[in-house]
Design a protein around this motif. Structure first.
Motif, PDB file in Angstrom:
ATOM      1  N   ARG A   1      44.362  39.063  47.010  1.00  0.00           N
ATOM      2  CA  ARG A   1      45.431  40.317  47.094  1.00  0.00           C
ATOM      3  C   ARG A   1      46.779  39.770  46.667  1.00  0.00           C
ATOM      4  N   THR A   2      47.267  38.711  47.085  1.00  0.00           N
ATOM      5  CA  THR A   2      48.324  38.243  46.775  1.00  0.00           C
ATOM      6  C   THR A   2      48.677  37.901  45.183  1.00  0.00           C
TER       7      THR A   2
ATOM      8  N   ASP B   1      44.997  33.527  34.424  1.00  0.00           N
ATOM      9  CA  ASP B   1      43.785  33.715  35.014  1.00  0.00           C
ATOM     10  C   ASP B   1      43.341  32.736  35.919  1.00  0.00           C
ATOM     11  N   LEU B   2      43.381  33.038  37.340  1.00  0.00           N
ATOM     12  CA  LEU B   2      43.049  32.138  38.217  1.00  0.00           C
ATOM     13  C   LEU B   2      41.650  32.459  39.289  1.00  0.00           C
ATOM     14  N   LEU B   3      41.118  31.213  39.502  1.00  0.00           N
ATOM     15  CA  LEU B   3      40.073  31.300  40.426  1.00  0.00           C
ATOM     16  C   LEU B   3      40.447  30.774  41.712  1.00  0.00           C
ATOM     17  N   ASP B   4      40.318  31.500  42.755  1.00  0.00           N
ATOM     18  CA  ASP B   4      40.336  31.403  44.237  1.00  0.00           C
ATOM     19  C   ASP B   4      38.893  30.668  44.748  1.00  0.00           C
ATOM     20  N   VAL B   5      38.831  29.466  44.852  1.00  0.00           N
ATOM     21  CA  VAL B   5      37.571  28.896  45.435  1.00  0.00           C
ATOM     22  C   VAL B   5      37.659  28.706  46.979  1.00  0.00           C
TER      23      VAL B   5
ATOM     24  N   GLY C   1      50.669  40.266  39.909  1.00  0.00           N
ATOM     25  CA  GLY C   1      50.437  40.277  38.452  1.00  0.00           C
ATOM     26  C   GLY C   1      49.323  39.548  37.874  1.00  0.00           C
ATOM     27  N   HIS C   2      48.923  38.801  38.233  1.00  0.00           N
ATOM     28  CA  HIS C   2      47.602  37.568  37.846  1.00  0.00           C
ATOM     29  C   HIS C   2      46.325  38.259  37.928  1.00  0.00           C
TER      30      HIS C   2
END
Length: 208
Positions: A66-67, A53-57, A72-73
Motif C-alpha cells: 500500500r505504501t 517496478d518493485l517486488l515485495d518479497v 506512485g510505484h
C-alpha cells in the motif's frame, strides 16, 4: 550435514503453517510498524526516474505494498502464506504472487527494486546462494535489493514454530557478494538505540 529435500519441504510447510495459523493477529500486530527507514533506503538507491517496478518479497498482509502504491510505484507482492496473499490482494489492490521462497518462479529482469523486509532469514543457509541468485536474476541491470533480517552469530534452526537463519554482517556480506551484489549501505534497527538493543540488520545491495 546438508538438509535433504524432504527436510527442506518440511521447513517450508511448517513455517508457512505457523503464519497461516496466526494471520489475523500478525496483521493486527504489524499494521502500524514503522519501516519508513527501510522503504527510503530501497527507493533512494534505485537509479533512474520513478515510478519504479518493485517486488515485495514476503509481503505479508500487504502493508508495504500500500505504501509503495501510494508513492506512485508499480508494486507486486509475493508470499508463501495463502492467507497473506488474499489479504494483500484485497488491501493493496496489487498483483500478489503465491510462491514459496524455496521454489521461486520469477521473470527475468522484471524489477528495478526488491524489498525483502523480515523474510530471507527463513531461508536455510544452504539454499540462500540459490535464492539470492534467483532474486538477482529478476532485477534489471543495476537493480537494488533491500534486506532486513534478525541478526545473530550464524546459527539456524527452529524458533517458536518458524525456521530461521541468523547471520552476522560478515556472513551476510559474503553470501550477497557471492550472489553477484555490491553493497550500497547497511545499518542496524531500531535506530537510535545501543547496538545490543538493535536486533535487526538492514542492508542495501546493487546487482552487478
Amino acid at each position: 550435514m546438508p538438509l535433504a529435500p524432504d527436510e527442506l519441504a518440511t521447513i517450508a510447510a511448517r513455517t508457512i503453517a505457523h503464519y497461516s495459523a496466526s494471520a489475523e493477529p500478525f496483521r493486527d500486530g504489524t499494521r502500524d510498524h514503522d519501516v519508513s527507514q527501510n522503504i527510503h533506503a530501497l527507493l533512494s538507491a534505485i537509479e533512474g526516474d520513478a515510478p519504479y517496478d518493485l517486488l515485495d518479497v514476503g509481503c505479508g498482509p500487504g502493508r508495504d505494498l500500500r505504501t509503495f502504491t501510494a508513492l506512485g510505484h508499480r508494486a507486486v507482492g509475493l508470499d508463501g502464506t495463502p492467507e497473506f496473499v488474499e489479504m494483500a490482494r484485497t488491501d493493496s489492490g496489487c498483483d500478489v504472487w503465491h510462491q514459496d521462497l524455496l521454489a521461486l518462479d520469477l521473470p527475468a529482469a522484471r524489477f528495478d527494486g526488491i524489498f525483502a523486509n523480515a523474510v530471507l532469514f527463513h531461508v536455510p543457509s544452504q539454499e540462500l546462494p540459490r535464492v539470492l541468485k534467483e532474486l538477482r536474476a529478476t532485477l534489471r541491470p543495476r537493480g537494488v535489493l533491500f534486506t532486513s533480517n534478525p541478526r545473530g552469530n550464524n546459527e539456524e534452526g527452529w524458533n517458536r514454530g518458524r525456521y530461521g537463519a541468523y547471520h552476522d554482517l560478515e556472513s551476510w556480506r559474503s553470501l550477497m557478494t557471492a550472489a553477484g551484489f555490491a553493497e550500497v549501505d547497511h545499518y542496524y534497527r531500531p535506530a537510535g538505540l545501543p547496538r545490543e538493543q538493535q536486533p535487526w540488520l538492514a542492508s542495501v545491495w546493487r546487482a552487478c
